[in-house]
Structure formats: structure tokens, C-alpha cells
Scaffold this active site. Structure first.
Site, mmCIF file in Angstrom:
data_model
loop_
_atom_site.group_PDB
_atom_site.id
_atom_site.type_symbol
_atom_site.label_atom_id
_atom_site.label_comp_id
_atom_site.label_asym_id
_atom_site.label_seq_id
_atom_site.Cartn_x
_atom_site.Cartn_y
_atom_site.Cartn_z
ATOM 1 N N GLU A 76 0.860 -1.267 0.084
ATOM 2 C CA GLU A 76 -0.036 0.033 -0.132
ATOM 3 C C GLU A 76 0.766 1.245 0.046
ATOM 4 O O GLU A 76 0.481 2.305 0.060
ATOM 5 C CB GLU A 76 -1.069 0.104 1.094
ATOM 6 C CG GLU A 76 -0.511 -0.177 2.516
ATOM 7 C CD GLU A 76 -1.666 -0.504 3.538
ATOM 8 O OE1 GLU A 76 -2.799 -0.021 3.320
ATOM 9 O OE2 GLU A 76 -1.388 -0.861 4.585
ATOM 10 N N ASP A 88 -4.781 3.134 0.357
ATOM 11 C CA ASP A 88 -3.649 3.783 0.723
ATOM 12 C C ASP A 88 -2.433 3.958 -0.399
ATOM 13 O O ASP A 88 -1.900 4.971 -0.569
ATOM 14 C CB ASP A 88 -2.941 3.067 1.715
ATOM 15 C CG ASP A 88 -3.336 3.512 3.320
ATOM 16 O OD1 ASP A 88 -3.618 4.885 3.495
ATOM 17 O OD2 ASP A 88 -3.832 2.650 4.281
ATOM 18 N N CYS A 94 -7.662 -5.582 -1.518
ATOM 19 C CA CYS A 94 -8.736 -5.673 -0.417
ATOM 20 C C CYS A 94 -9.173 -4.078 -0.193
ATOM 21 O O CYS A 94 -9.697 -3.712 0.759
ATOM 22 C CB CYS A 94 -8.320 -6.039 1.084
ATOM 23 S SG CYS A 94 -6.798 -5.390 1.622
HETATM 24 C C1 PEP Z 1 -6.239 -0.015 2.007
HETATM 25 O O1 PEP Z 1 -5.452 0.832 2.401
HETATM 26 O O2 PEP Z 1 -6.545 -0.333 0.994
HETATM 27 C C2 PEP Z 1 -6.857 -1.029 3.168
HETATM 28 C C3 PEP Z 1 -7.556 -2.016 2.646
HETATM 29 O O3 PEP Z 1 -6.567 -0.472 4.379
HETATM 30 P P1 PEP Z 1 -7.253 0.798 5.233
HETATM 31 O O4 PEP Z 1 -8.370 1.216 4.422
HETATM 32 O O5 PEP Z 1 -7.465 0.092 6.674
HETATM 33 O O6 PEP Z 1 -6.077 1.520 5.403
HETATM 34 MG MG MG Z 2 -4.291 0.553 4.314
#
Ligand code: PEP
Ligand code: MG
Length: 579
Positions: free
Chosen positions: A435, A459, A506
Site C-alpha cells: 500500500e 492507501d 482489499c
Molecule cells: C487499504 O489501504 O486499501 C486498506 C484496505 O486498508 P485501510 O483502508 O484499513 O487503510
Molecule cells: Mg491501508
């Protein structure tokens, strides 16, 4: 009637009355709330109030010390005033008396005291009292922040309420009662802010990026939240109300049909099986995972276990919590992510100092590596839970090779400790989130060290395009199909394949059909998303050939912008207006 426009981030229509959470704390309660509590709890409330006073005093003294050190004596003086206000006999005695005599909660009694003191300050908008009012609010905020650690917002909300707030922190969202809350509106935020993620998880329509909305709305007004296109309609006419009731009914009907997809296989017409997994924030969401037919949990964000509490959860508590979720999943896999605080997720109990650039600061794995004992507690709980199912470990925000090495060393220490303690555990499959651009660019080096990659596109987009993921003013730059993002994913997928490890996405964009097709075409193995988004993506997969996705993914690099790529994909997938 008035219509305002924001950004729709969680689909659906909510029609109901609004409750406005004021910027700092609200000085009024809903009319039907009288603050009464059981007589046997009154002493506890008084104790809680006294603890809040001690907490506030410590906070003020700490701030005073820091400010004096950095800015000089003169600036520290203002806090002497805060201490005086805090020690004010009226403020303390009046509140305690009110708890005892009226039989009300500490919060409620303190609200009353505050309102009385404010009355003595003279007229509400008298500028002569502006500074004193501000000082009093500063002090009060500290007391409330202690008192309200637990369920403040849940009782402030009546049935079928739409919440409007400047922002909803994860800790606030986590305590809202999902049965009463039917919609969210926030002034800041974007599709990947935590309000949006939680709203989707709870299947609540949400609109974010509505500048100054808390000033425009009044408690109890009837409003419509259109989570599809971001409209907020205040006091709608009969005709508009009817129109939206119809859209709402149709959508709920359509959603019911999508539930039927649950039993269908997620396979393209040319036979490629694609695993669709769920992202969850709260253990209770496991029901929706099952409801929408996810093949497991692709991302369990553990932050929520750490919010709204006085003490951090022990190894034992975490172990039981993780194990419980895992057992509910039967033999399905679950990817559990270690604590990802920082950025827009804060846990006040950890007393992390404020940073100038929190998204670039001591976040996620950086924080955990700086608090080894704390990290070990979570790792040991996860490893123990892993004994009871198919659990996989995921480390967030890895940006350098050393972080993997160090984490592995700590895991080994945990193993030794668990052996010594005679506790059952399992060595888990070990993955990292890609990320941050640096990790994508050295994915060849990282792939040799880990068992899987999970792209956190929320991110990755933020850090690659340098666009704050919660700043609505620059949300136009938040572009999942930006060629730079696709290049980083392509490089990482190729490296993953070279070293025989799996990849998944994700981030939120995995649940947008056009983008999901590009990601799969690029060679990503699995997608993980809010459970309610799974049926629509399954539908897309079932009608789009995998070969076609690959062809599309090859072509996208001929374009220069997100929009061009999006249009190209949409036209080639023949999805009409679906977005
Ligand atoms: C992301 O950064 O895509 C992620 C799944 O984590 P979060 O949204 O919890 O930072
Ligand atoms: Mg993230």
C-alpha cells in the site's frame, strides 16, 4: 425543501429525522432523554466524574508543559486559566450534587452544570465572553472525552435517525447503534474514509464531503440521504418523498435478489474461478459475510477491538475474540491484519502523540515495531487463535525490507514464549500489504520473504498520487485507474507470480465492477471487499470472460488518464450506466 450535493459513498436511500453531532460536543440532548440511571449506579458515576477531573487535570498540565517548552512561558499561561476553570467549585460540586439528587449520569449532570455556567457568562453571542467560553469548552471537552469513552453516541440517537457530523471517527462509528442509525452524512471524507467503510459494512446509506452541513441542519428535521449520487434533501415535498420511497423500495428489492447470488459460483464464463472474500471491521459482521456468500475473510481490520476502552485488550481477550470469529467461519480462510493505527485511525488510550503528518508518521507496522511488547501481545493472540482454523497473518503498511525481517524475528520470539507457556498455536501464513509505492517497487525483494501480497489500494492511491484519502477538496485526484497505480500493481503481480505467491486486492476499488475486471485481468488472484458488495462483483465475474479481462488489462496502458481508462473499460464491458 432544499437539495445539497456531496459524495455518495455507501449505496441506498435513507429517509428519516436527523441528529446533528456538533463539532466538539453537543450542549443539548434529545428531548426524550432525561439522563436517569439506576440508583445503585450513582456512586460509580460520581467516581467516574472524579476520574474525569483527574484525567483532565493531567492532560492540561502535560499540554502546559509542552507548550511552555516549545513556545515559551507566555503561551503556557492560558493553561493556568484552564486549571482554574477545572478546579472551580461550582463545576465540581454542582455536578456531583446533580448526579446524587437528580439520579442522572455523569455526562448528563455535567452538561447541566456547563449550561448553567454558560448562562452566567451572559448572552450567548456576547463577544466579551468569547475567550472564556472557548476556555471552558476546552476544559469541558477533556472531561467529556473521558466520560464519553463508552457508549455516548448510542443513547443520543433515537429510532430511525440519520447522523450528521463533521466527521465520524472509527470509535464514534463503532458505538453507533446500527438498529437506530439509518444514514450518515459527514462534512469531510471520501469513499475510502472510515465513515464510508463502516457505512458499507453496516449497509447504511452515506454521503460525505458535505461542507458545513452540521450548520445547515437542525435536529429532528426530516431529510433524505441518497447514497447513490450524494444528494441530501432537506424537508422534502410530498412528491419528492414519494419518488424516493419508490427508489428505496426498488433498491431493497434488488438487494434481496442479489442475496440469491449467494449460492452461485464465482466463475467467469470461460471457467476461471475467482475467490471473493469479505473485509470486516467488527466480529459481529461475520453474519453478513455468510449472508453474502463470501468465501472467507480477506481482511479483518483489528483496530476496532482496541477502540472505546480504558485498557488495551489482553492477549487472552484478543485470543478469544479472534478464535470466535474464526470458528464462526468454519473452515473458511481468514486473513487477520495486525493493528493499523495512525493516519485517520487513533486510539486515545495508547497516548500516541499528535503528529504533523499522521499518514506519513508512526502508523501501522511502524507503530507496532516501536511498541514491541504491545505488538507481541497481539501476535501471540493471533497465533494461538490460528490453531483453530485457517488463519493468515497480514502486516499493514510495509514500506521497507527491514520491517519484514524485524517482524519475523518478533514472531519467532513469540513462538518461543508460547512454547514455554505451553500454549497451543500455529505458525501462520505470512503476508504483507502493498500500500506504499516503495513496497510495490521492491516487490521482487519482498516476494521472496512472504507468502502473499494484499494490495491496500486505499492507501496505495493516497501515497502514490499524494492525495489525502479523507480530504474531500482533492477527491477528484483520488483515481484508482491512474496509470501509475496500475503500473505498480502490474509490477507487484508479476513479481508475486515469479516467486509463486498469491495476490489479492482489499481496497475499496475492488468492489467497483470495471476496476475489479482490470485488477483480475492484471493477474490479481482474489478480491476482498465489504460483504454487501460481493454479489454485484460476482454478477460481473459471471458474465465477463477472463480472456476479455486480460485483453482489457493489456490495453489500459495505452491510455493517459484514469477517466480514459474507465471509459474504455466501461464501453468494452457493456455495463451501461452501472458504476
Ligand atoms: C487499504 O489501504 O486499501 C486498506 C484496505 O486498508 P485501510 O483502508 O484499513 O487503510
Ligand atoms: Mg491501508
Amino acid at each position: 425543501m432544499k437539495t445539497l450535493k456531496g459524495m455518495g459513498v455507501s449505496p441506498g436511500i435513507a429517509i428519516g429525522h436527523v441528529y446533528v453531532i456538533k463539532n466538539r460536543f453537543s450542549l443539548s440532548y434529545n428531548n426524550n432523554y432525561n439522563g436517569k440511571i439506576k440508583a445503585e449506579n450513582l456512586l460509580k458515576e460520581i467516581e467516574k466524574f472524579k476520574e474525569a477531573l483527574i484525567f483532565a487535570e493531567k492532560e492540561i498540565i502535560n499540554t502546559q508543559k509542552n507548550i511552555t517548552k516549545t513556545l515559551g512561558e507566555k503561551y503556557g499561561e492560558i493553561f493556568a486559566m484552564h486549571l482554574l476553570l477545572l478546579k472551580d467549585k461550582n463545576l465540581q460540586e454542582e455536578t456531583i450534587k446533580n448526579i446524587k439528587e437528580a439520579g442522572v449520569s455523569a455526562e448528563y449532570a455535567f452538561h447541566n452544570t456547563l449550561n448553567k455556567i454558560l448562562e452566567n457568562f451572559g448572552k450567548k453571542d456576547d463577544p466579551a465572553f468569547e475567550d472564556r467560553r472557548k476556555d471552558l469548552f476546552d476544559v469541558a471537552e477533556k472531561i467529556f472525552s473521558y466520560l464519553n469513552r463508552e457508549k455516548f453516541y448510542s443513547f443520543a440517537v433515537k429510532e430511525k435517525t440519520i447522523i450528521a457530523a463533521h466527521d465520524l471517527s472509527p470509535s464514534q462509528t463503532a458505538v453507533l447503534n446500527p438498529h437506530n442509525t439509518i444514514g450518515f452524512i459527514t462534512e469531510i471524507g471520501s469513499s475510502t474514509s472510515h465513515t464510508a467503510i463502516m457505512a458499507k459494512a453496516l449497509e447504511i446509506p452515506a454521503v460525505v464531503g458535505m461542507d458545513e452541513i452540521t450548520k445547515q441542519l437542525k435536529d429532528e428535521q426530516i431529510i433524505i440521504v441518497d447514497g447513490f449520487n450524494g444528494d441530501i434533501i432537506i424537508e422534502p415535498s410530498e412528491e419528492v418523498l414519494k419518488k424516493y420511497e419508490k427508489i428505496q423500495k426498488e433498491y431493497l428489492e434488488q438487494r434481496k435478489n442479489l442475496y440469491m447470488m449467494k449460492s452461485l459460483v464465482s466463475k467467469t464464463p470461460d471457467g476461471k474461478k475467482i475467490n471473493l472474500l469479505a473485509n470486516i471491521e467488527l466480529p459481529e459482521e461475520i453474519n453478513t459475510v455468510v449472508k453474502y456468500g463470501a468465501e472467507g475473510v480477506g481482511l479483518y481490520r483489528t483496530e476496532y477491538l482496541f477502540l472505546n476502552r480504558r485498557e488495551m485488550p489482553s492477549e487472552e481477550e484478543q485470543f478469544h475474540s479472534y478464535k470466535k470469529v474464526l470458528l464462526l467461519l468454519k473452515d473458511k480462510p481468514m486473513v487477520i491484519r495486525t493493528l493499523d493505527i495512525g493516519g485517520d485511525k487513533f486510539i486515545s488510550e495508547l497516548r500516541t502523540p499528535k503528529e504533523l503528518n499522521p499518514f506519513l508518521g508512526n502508523r501501522a507496522i511502524r507503530f507496532c515495531l516501536s511498541q514491541v511488547e504491545f505488538f507481541k501481545t497481539q501476535l501471540k493472540a493471533i497465533m494461538r487463535a490460528g490453531y483453530y482454523g485457517d488463519l493468515r497473518l497480514l502486516i499493514p503498511m510495509v514500506s521497507a525490507f527491514e520491517e519484514i525481517k524485524e517482524t519475523k524475528k518478533i514472531i519467532q520470539e513469540c513462538e518461543l514464549e508460547l512454547k514455554r507457556e505451553n500454549k497451543k498455536f500455529k505458525r501462520l501464513s505470512f503476508g504483507i500489504m502493498i500500500e506504499v509505492p516503495s513496497s510495490a517497487l521492491i516487490s521482487d525483494i519482498l516476494a521472496k520473504e512472504v507468502d502473499f501480497f494484499s494490495f491496500g489500494t486505499n492507501d496505495l492511491i493516497q501515497y502514490t498520487i499524494a492525495v489525502d484519502r479523507v480530504n474531500e477538496k482533492i477527491s477528484y485526484l483520488y483515481q484508482p485507474l491512474h496509470p501509475a497505480i496500475l503500473k505498480l500493481i502490474k509490477i507487484s503481480v508479476e513479481n508475486a507470480k515469479k516467486y509463486g505467491i498469491k495476490t489479492s486486492v482489499c481496497g475499496e476499488c475492488a468492489s467497483i465492477p470495471e476496476i475489479a475486471c482490470v485488477l483480475l485481468g492484471l493477474g490479481v488472484d482474489e478480491l476482498s471487499m465489504s460483504p454487501s458488495m460481493i454479489p454485484r462483483i460476482k454478477q460481473t465475474i459471471r458474465k465477463t470472460g477472463f480472456k476479455k479481462m486480460e485483453q482489457i488489462a493489456e490495453k489500459v496502458f495505452e491510455f493517459s488518464t484514469h477517466q480514459q481508462i474507465y471509459d474504455y473499460v466501461k464501453n468494452n464491458l457493456n455495463m451501461g450506466g452501472e458504476k
